[in-house]
Write a protein that holds these residues in place. Sequence first.
Motif, PDB file in Angstrom:
ATOM      1  N   GLU A 188       0.840  -1.207   0.000  1.00 12.06           N
ATOM      2  CA  GLU A 188       0.000   0.000   0.000  1.00 12.06           C
ATOM      3  C   GLU A 188       0.868   1.248   0.000  1.00 12.06           C
ATOM      4  OE1 GLU A 188      -3.730   1.913   2.571  1.00 12.06           O
ATOM      5  OE2 GLU A 188      -2.393   0.463   3.505  1.00 12.06           O
ATOM      6  N   VAL A 189       0.420   2.265  -0.770  1.00 11.34           N
ATOM      7  CA  VAL A 189       1.069   3.572  -0.774  1.00 11.34           C
ATOM      8  C   VAL A 189      -0.029   4.601  -0.530  1.00 11.34           C
ATOM      9  CG1 VAL A 189       2.446   5.227  -2.072  1.00 11.34           C
ATOM     10  CG2 VAL A 189       2.812   2.781  -2.430  1.00 11.34           C
ATOM     11  N   ARG A 190       0.086   5.348   0.566  1.00 13.37           N
ATOM     12  CA  ARG A 190      -0.969   6.325   0.872  1.00 13.37           C
ATOM     13  C   ARG A 190      -0.355   7.616   1.403  1.00 13.37           C
ATOM     14  NH1 ARG A 190      -1.407   2.620   5.216  1.00 13.37           N
ATOM     15  NH2 ARG A 190      -1.009   3.558   7.259  1.00 13.37           N
ATOM     16  N   LYS A 191      -1.111   8.707   1.237  1.00 15.72           N
ATOM     17  CA  LYS A 191      -0.676  10.012   1.732  1.00 15.72           C
ATOM     18  C   LYS A 191      -1.149  10.193   3.163  1.00 15.72           C
ATOM     19  CE  LYS A 191      -0.019  13.112  -2.218  1.00 15.72           C
ATOM     20  NZ  LYS A 191      -0.512  14.334  -2.896  1.00 15.72           N
ATOM     21  N   THR A 192      -0.269  10.781   3.985  1.00 15.86           N
ATOM     22  CA  THR A 192      -0.616  11.117   5.367  1.00 15.86           C
ATOM     23  C   THR A 192      -0.131  12.540   5.637  1.00 15.86           C
ATOM     24  OG1 THR A 192       1.480  10.380   6.362  1.00 15.86           O
ATOM     25  CG2 THR A 192      -0.222   8.698   5.986  1.00 15.86           C
ATOM     26  N   PRO A 193      -0.595  13.164   6.727  1.00 13.98           N
ATOM     27  CA  PRO A 193      -0.114  14.519   7.044  1.00 13.98           C
ATOM     28  C   PRO A 193       1.401  14.601   7.194  1.00 13.98           C
ATOM     29  CG  PRO A 193      -2.057  13.989   8.348  1.00 13.98           C
ATOM     30  CD  PRO A 193      -1.664  12.735   7.640  1.00 13.98           C
ATOM     31  N   LYS A 194       2.036  13.501   7.546  1.00 17.28           N
ATOM     32  CA  LYS A 194       3.482  13.497   7.721  1.00 17.28           C
ATOM     33  C   LYS A 194       4.233  13.058   6.465  1.00 17.28           C
ATOM     34  CE  LYS A 194       3.354  12.662  12.716  1.00 17.28           C
ATOM     35  NZ  LYS A 194       3.818  11.778  13.829  1.00 17.28           N
ATOM     36  N   GLY A 195       3.497  12.853   5.387  1.00 19.59           N
ATOM     37  CA  GLY A 195       4.121  12.422   4.149  1.00 19.59           C
ATOM     38  C   GLY A 195       3.599  11.066   3.712  1.00 19.59           C
ATOM     39  N   PRO A 196       4.091  10.549   2.575  1.00 20.18           N
ATOM     40  CA  PRO A 196       3.605   9.262   2.084  1.00 20.18           C
ATOM     41  C   PRO A 196       4.073   8.111   2.967  1.00 20.18           C
ATOM     42  CG  PRO A 196       5.435  10.032   0.737  1.00 20.18           C
ATOM     43  CD  PRO A 196       5.093  11.149   1.676  1.00 20.18           C
ATOM     44  N   THR A 197       3.185   7.156   3.175  1.00 23.43           N
ATOM     45  CA  THR A 197       3.533   5.936   3.900  1.00 23.43           C
ATOM     46  C   THR A 197       3.511   4.776   2.918  1.00 23.43           C
ATOM     47  OG1 THR A 197       2.614   6.748   5.988  1.00 23.43           O
ATOM     48  CG2 THR A 197       2.845   4.368   5.746  1.00 23.43           C
ATOM     49  N   ILE A 198       4.621   4.072   2.840  1.00 23.23           N
ATOM     50  CA  ILE A 198       4.734   2.929   1.931  1.00 23.23           C
ATOM     51  C   ILE A 198       4.778   1.670   2.784  1.00 23.23           C
ATOM     52  CG2 ILE A 198       6.075   1.854   0.103  1.00 23.23           C
ATOM     53  CD1 ILE A 198       7.254   4.603  -0.514  1.00 23.23           C
ATOM     54  N   LEU A 199       3.744   0.845   2.653  1.00 29.40           N
ATOM     55  CA  LEU A 199       3.646  -0.378   3.440  1.00 29.40           C
ATOM     56  C   LEU A 199       4.181  -1.557   2.639  1.00 29.40           C
ATOM     57  CD1 LEU A 199       2.635  -1.866   5.990  1.00 29.40           C
ATOM     58  CD2 LEU A 199       0.413  -2.103   4.851  1.00 29.40           C
ATOM     59  N   ALA A 200       5.191  -2.218   3.175  1.00 34.30           N
ATOM     60  CA  ALA A 200       5.802  -3.371   2.513  1.00 34.30           C
ATOM     61  C   ALA A 200       5.465  -4.640   3.285  1.00 34.30           C
ATOM     62  CB  ALA A 200       7.312  -3.196   2.420  1.00 34.30           C
ATOM     63  N   SER A 201       5.576  -5.790   2.611  1.00 37.80           N
ATOM     64  CA  SER A 201       5.259  -7.063   3.259  1.00 37.80           C
ATOM     65  C   SER A 201       6.182  -8.164   2.757  1.00 37.80           C
ATOM     66  CB  SER A 201       3.804  -7.447   2.976  1.00 37.80           C
ATOM     67  OG  SER A 201       3.512  -8.728   3.512  1.00 37.80           O
ATOM     68  N   ARG A 202       6.549  -9.050   3.686  1.00 32.76           N
ATOM     69  CA  ARG A 202       7.233 -10.288   3.320  1.00 32.76           C
ATOM     70  C   ARG A 202       6.381 -11.497   3.712  1.00 32.76           C
ATOM     71  NH1 ARG A 202      11.949 -11.267   1.653  1.00 32.76           N
ATOM     72  NH2 ARG A 202      12.520 -12.921   3.135  1.00 32.76           N
ATOM     73  N   ALA A 203       5.203 -11.227   4.274  1.00 34.38           N
ATOM     74  CA  ALA A 203       4.314 -12.301   4.714  1.00 34.38           C
ATOM     75  C   ALA A 203       3.150 -12.520   3.759  1.00 34.38           C
ATOM     76  CB  ALA A 203       3.777 -11.996   6.115  1.00 34.38           C
ATOM     77  N   ASP A 204       2.981 -11.663   2.788  1.00 33.73           N
ATOM     78  CA  ASP A 204       1.834 -11.742   1.883  1.00 33.73           C
ATOM     79  C   ASP A 204       1.949 -12.934   0.927  1.00 33.73           C
ATOM     80  OD1 ASP A 204       0.110 -10.893  -0.586  1.00 33.73           O
ATOM     81  OD2 ASP A 204      -0.462  -9.506   0.990  1.00 33.73           O
ATOM     82  N   GLU A 205       0.796 -13.560   0.614  1.00 32.84           N
ATOM     83  CA  GLU A 205       0.793 -14.689  -0.319  1.00 32.84           C
ATOM     84  C   GLU A 205       1.307 -14.296  -1.697  1.00 32.84           C
ATOM     85  OE1 GLU A 205      -1.799 -13.845   1.514  1.00 32.84           O
ATOM     86  OE2 GLU A 205      -2.499 -15.602   2.660  1.00 32.84           O
ATOM     87  N   ARG A 206       1.114 -13.019  -2.057  1.00 29.23           N
ATOM     88  CA  ARG A 206       1.502 -12.585  -3.401  1.00 29.23           C
ATOM     89  C   ARG A 206       3.013 -12.520  -3.585  1.00 29.23           C
ATOM     90  NH1 ARG A 206      -3.219  -8.162  -3.007  1.00 29.23           N
ATOM     91  NH2 ARG A 206      -2.502  -8.375  -0.853  1.00 29.23           N
ATOM     92  N   LEU A 207       3.760 -12.437  -2.500  1.00 30.97           N
ATOM     93  CA  LEU A 207       5.217 -12.536  -2.617  1.00 30.97           C
ATOM     94  C   LEU A 207       5.602 -13.957  -3.022  1.00 30.97           C
ATOM     95  CD1 LEU A 207       8.080 -11.454  -2.306  1.00 30.97           C
ATOM     96  CD2 LEU A 207       7.952 -11.971   0.141  1.00 30.97           C
ATOM     97  N   LEU A 208       4.939 -14.946  -2.442  1.00 34.91           N
ATOM     98  CA  LEU A 208       5.181 -16.342  -2.814  1.00 34.91           C
ATOM     99  C   LEU A 208       4.793 -16.582  -4.266  1.00 34.91           C
ATOM    100  CD1 LEU A 208       5.872 -19.276  -2.302  1.00 34.91           C
ATOM    101  CD2 LEU A 208       3.672 -19.547  -1.124  1.00 34.91           C
ATOM    102  N   ASP A 209       3.675 -16.023  -4.689  1.00 36.82           N
ATOM    103  CA  ASP A 209       3.237 -16.165  -6.084  1.00 36.82           C
ATOM    104  C   ASP A 209       4.286 -15.589  -7.038  1.00 36.82           C
ATOM    105  OD1 ASP A 209       1.008 -16.669  -8.107  1.00 36.82           O
ATOM    106  OD2 ASP A 209       1.378 -14.535  -8.414  1.00 36.82           O
ATOM    107  N   TYR A 210       4.842 -14.433  -6.691  1.00 34.88           N
ATOM    108  CA  TYR A 210       5.881 -13.807  -7.517  1.00 34.88           C
ATOM    109  C   TYR A 210       7.120 -14.698  -7.601  1.00 34.88           C
ATOM    110  CZ  TYR A 210       9.759 -10.661  -8.651  1.00 34.88           C
ATOM    111  OH  TYR A 210      10.895 -10.096  -9.207  1.00 34.88           O
ATOM    112  N   LEU A 211       7.539 -15.242  -6.485  1.00 34.91           N
ATOM    113  CA  LEU A 211       8.734 -16.082  -6.468  1.00 34.91           C
ATOM    114  C   LEU A 211       8.536 -17.349  -7.302  1.00 34.91           C
ATOM    115  CD1 LEU A 211       9.672 -15.733  -2.694  1.00 34.91           C
ATOM    116  CD2 LEU A 211      10.833 -14.665  -4.631  1.00 34.91           C
ATOM    117  N   LEU A 212       7.329 -17.905  -7.273  1.00 40.42           N
ATOM    118  CA  LEU A 212       7.037 -19.077  -8.094  1.00 40.42           C
ATOM    119  C   LEU A 212       7.160 -18.741  -9.578  1.00 40.42           C
ATOM    120  CD1 LEU A 212       3.947 -20.439  -6.120  1.00 40.42           C
ATOM    121  CD2 LEU A 212       6.178 -21.549  -6.288  1.00 40.42           C
ATOM    122  N   ARG A 213       6.672 -17.574  -9.966  1.00 39.90           N
ATOM    123  CA  ARG A 213       6.779 -17.152 -11.375  1.00 39.90           C
ATOM    124  C   ARG A 213       8.224 -16.876 -11.763  1.00 39.90           C
ATOM    125  NH1 ARG A 213       4.559 -12.478 -11.637  1.00 39.90           N
ATOM    126  NH2 ARG A 213       3.423 -12.300  -9.675  1.00 39.90           N
TER     127      ARG A 213
END
Length: 393
Positions: A188-213
């Motif tokens: 997720e990338v969202r704007k906040t009063p303190k600036g953009p917040t970029i949320l990263a994940s290593r637990a998401d299923e889609r990371l596994l899907d990417y690695l399989l590809r």
Amino acid sequence: MSQPEFNFADALREVAQARNINELQLIEAFEQSLAQAYTRNVEPDKRIEVHLDPQSGELEVLIVREVVEKVEDENLQISLADALELDPGVEVGMEMEFPVDREKFSRIALQAAKQTLTQKMRETERNVVFNEYKDREGQVLTAQVVRSDNKGNWFVELGAGEAILPPREQIPGEKLTPGNRVKIYLKEVRKTPKGPTILASRADERLLDYLLRQEIPEVANGIVEVKAIAREAGQRSKVAVFSHNSNVDPIGACIGHRGNRIQAVTGELGRERVDVILWDANTRDFIRNALSPAKVGLIEAQPERREATVTVTPDQLSLAIGKGGQNVRLAAKLTGFKIDLRETAAISDLDAAMQQAMQDEQGAQGNAAAQSAFDALFKDSKSVATASPDDVE
């Protein structure tokens, strides 16, 4: 000997290049900040405009007044009569600009401009970061681990910006070290009063899907399709696959020679166990496959309620449940069915039950034939008493 005039344009150009900011946007922010500072600290009731020539570096601070017939506010207006003395071509409704003496740029005004400029520069940098990553949600990027905080969050450097890996998006038990490079899923990338917040994940299923590809060519080119993924990060995952080519074994393609392909995937995930199972359009067969390595019996599925009851013999029950319920939990998530395991001591697999019934029937028929043959030899008690070995033969 007077000091040479400071060139704001050159200074801003250097800042823009160093911080990857648009030069014209930075100049505009500087003009606005200086105008606000001068208005607030020197000419609070007047309309101020600032212009900085990007080429020559010439800086002008102007007081702007509107030409009117009758002046109601001397700070904002000038009478037509007075305006005509300065410029014969002016008309009512036009605006006139009056340059401010550079000596009136007081230290407090310049300091305020510097502070405002710093704020504007930060906002511009934040917009650059947001604009660069807002369209990259859902992508997998390689990032460098930078630091952690006392809340258990890790921060990774993406290039232009920094992303946060909160505890819930980390692989449990994985040790991250500043300077290491890891793959992250941009969640997720969202704007906040303190600036953009970029949320990263290593637990998401889609990371596994990417690695399989990435590691399995047959998945990358679409011959083998990943139908579903259920993951408990750092521990175990189940991946349901299907082959669009009858000559390609989907499970074998994913595992690879001596497991080299799946090991490359698990190596990126901290040696997380990945079970590859065969997807099946038949709900019962899919559930049966999903519960492997346990061998289960009869499956009663209710698709409309997304529920299934599975009978399991005692020796397979603990395997079907898995450590801490993990196996059945992942199977439920993979298939989308709520799975209820029922222990039974009887043979519960339908095919096995039918086979056993046939064996029992054949055995019964064989016993009956033997009994008839035996009875035929001895029709009555007299024949039994007078029988000889030759009669038996």
